[in-house]
Scaffold this active site. Structure first.
Site, PDB file in Angstrom:
ATOM      1  N   GLU A 147     -40.104   0.557 -21.946  1.00 42.86           N
ATOM      2  CA  GLU A 147     -40.541   0.529 -20.658  1.00 42.86           C
ATOM      3  C   GLU A 147     -40.636  -1.179 -19.739  1.00 42.86           C
ATOM      4  O   GLU A 147     -40.164  -1.515 -18.247  1.00 42.86           O
ATOM      5  CB  GLU A 147     -40.937   1.340 -20.036  1.00 42.86           C
ATOM      6  CG  GLU A 147     -40.270   2.837 -20.369  1.00 42.86           C
ATOM      7  CD  GLU A 147     -40.795   3.196 -21.514  1.00 42.86           C
ATOM      8  OE1 GLU A 147     -39.869   4.453 -22.633  1.00 42.86           O
ATOM      9  OE2 GLU A 147     -41.379   2.573 -22.667  1.00 42.86           O
ATOM     10  N   ASP A 155     -43.678   6.253 -20.323  1.00 46.08           N
ATOM     11  CA  ASP A 155     -44.217   7.105 -19.698  1.00 46.08           C
ATOM     12  C   ASP A 155     -43.778   8.272 -20.316  1.00 46.08           C
ATOM     13  O   ASP A 155     -44.266   7.542 -21.772  1.00 46.08           O
ATOM     14  CB  ASP A 155     -43.410   6.881 -18.000  1.00 46.08           C
ATOM     15  CG  ASP A 155     -42.070   7.169 -17.994  1.00 46.08           C
ATOM     16  OD1 ASP A 155     -41.246   6.648 -19.431  1.00 46.08           O
ATOM     17  OD2 ASP A 155     -41.873   7.897 -17.479  1.00 46.08           O
TER      18      ASP A 155
END
Length: 372
Positions: A147, A155
């Protein structure tokens, strides 16, 4: 023992029950089974149904096609939703709220869940799989939490489940987005067993032969269906670089010290690739991710989800997410214009702003998560 089979046909989520085991299939193979908001809603319904039905003793979660378990959330769809949010009412946020609630439910599911991470398993796919009681990978598994490359942080509970790894491996995998093999995933604690991919082709037939002694013994029965009698997991590729990872990522002195140590190294293929990853990812989100991963090691799962949602909110509404997706996924020019441009320009106040909740008191969208 007779086998009962019930089949439903869904466009993006397949569901069937074989010998008291619900088989749930992510069915977007052309999109590498990336999760749409509709899929998340349907999965939540399916898991709730499996939770309440006594006829279901366990759940198997798999991906359709030959390439992926799940490549993550549908980032392009989220990008378009953010760009079209003319009223600025943050309607895109509901995707993450619903996704995190689903992931949390899987972590706390009362019945055994088996996740078959054959092929690509990234991002949102990891969120689904890491709560499973039996996490299976193969020699074809390609696992990552990449990410920071698009201006986000790992996350879907990653600040919790990656915190079970040694600190150096957690920081290395979380900051660089390094790709892990199936054997690597087992060595890192992100999978329980690595089996030959062809072994999974016939798992339905093996499920049909299981004899259930009761819910308490269900996971042992499932192991007989998914773990071959003789199994070789292969050699973790990370072992060749383990000492370098430990030397560069163990000390909690910050991203800049990690980068400096890599710059001072005699160049190797590993150090060059690692340095390139760190210097091309979003500087702000590297710093935020670094501190979030350290903080997550001290938090309960629900609190990690709450922290991640706040960071995602800021990353999308005022951070590097839109630019990262534009450069890497939409325009594909591979030239993201990060703000700020360098690690040295990322101020501590900016990092703490991202780590601070955007919501006051009990106004957090996930406030009730984890409440008894």
């Amino acid at each position: 023992m007779s086998t009962e089979m019930v089949i439903e046909h869904e466009p993006e989520i397949g569901f069937e029950v074989v010998n008291r085991v619900a088989i749930v299939t992510l069915n977007r193979p052309r999109a590498l089974n990336a999760l749409s908001h509709e899929m998340i809603g349907r999965l939540s319904q399916v898991f709730e149904r499996c939770r309440t039905e006594d006829a279901v003793l366990a759940v198997v979660l798999r991906g359709a096609g030959e390439k992926a378990f799940c490549a993550g959330g549908d980032i392009r769809a989220i990008y378009e939703s953010v760009r079209s949010d003319a009223t600025r009412d943050k309607t895109w946020l509901q995707f993450f709220i619903d996704e995190y609630r689903l992931d949390y439910a899987i972590h706390n599911f009362e019945k055994p869940v088996v996740a078959l991470m054959d092929g690509i398993a990234m991002g949102g796919g990891m969120g689904l799989a890491q709560g499973a009681a039996l996490r299976i990978v193969t020699e074809r598994t390609r696992m990552a939490m990449p990410e920071t490359r698009i201006g986000m942080l790992p996350d879907v509970g990653a600040t919790y489940f990656m915190g079970k790894m040694p600190l150096d491996l957690e920081l290395y995998v979380g900051l660089t987005g390094a790709m892990l093999s199936g054997a690597d995933a087992v060595a890192c604690g992100l999978a329980d067993i690595c089996v030959p991919s062809p072994w999974l082709r016939d798992f339905v037939q093996r499920l049909e032969t299981l004899h259930w002694d009761g819910r308490e013994e269900a996971i042992d029965s499932l192991r007989r269906a998914f773990v071959p009698p003789a199994n070789t997991e292969g050699h973790p590729q990370l072992e060749a670089h383990r000492e370098q990872i430990r030397a560069r990522f163990s000390a909690a002195d910050g991203i800049e010290s990690i980068v400096r140590s890599l710059q001072q190294d005699t160049p190797t293929e590993w150090s060059t690739a690692t340095l390139a990853a760190l210097t091309s990812n979003s500087p702000c989100m590297l710093e935020v991710t670094y501190h979030a991963l350290l903080r997550g090691r001290q938090l309960a799962l629900a609190d990690c989800f709450r922290m991640e949602l706040g960071i995602v909110y800021r990353a999308i509404s005022e951070g590097d997410f839109l630019e990262g997706v534009r450069a890497l996924i939409v325009d594909k020019d591979q030239r993201p214009r990060w703000e700020p441009v360098t690690l040295a320009e990322v101020h501590a106040e900016r990092v703490q702003h991202f780590l601070a909740s955007p919501w006051k008191g009990d106004m957090h969208p996930l406030e009730g998560l984890g409440a008894s």
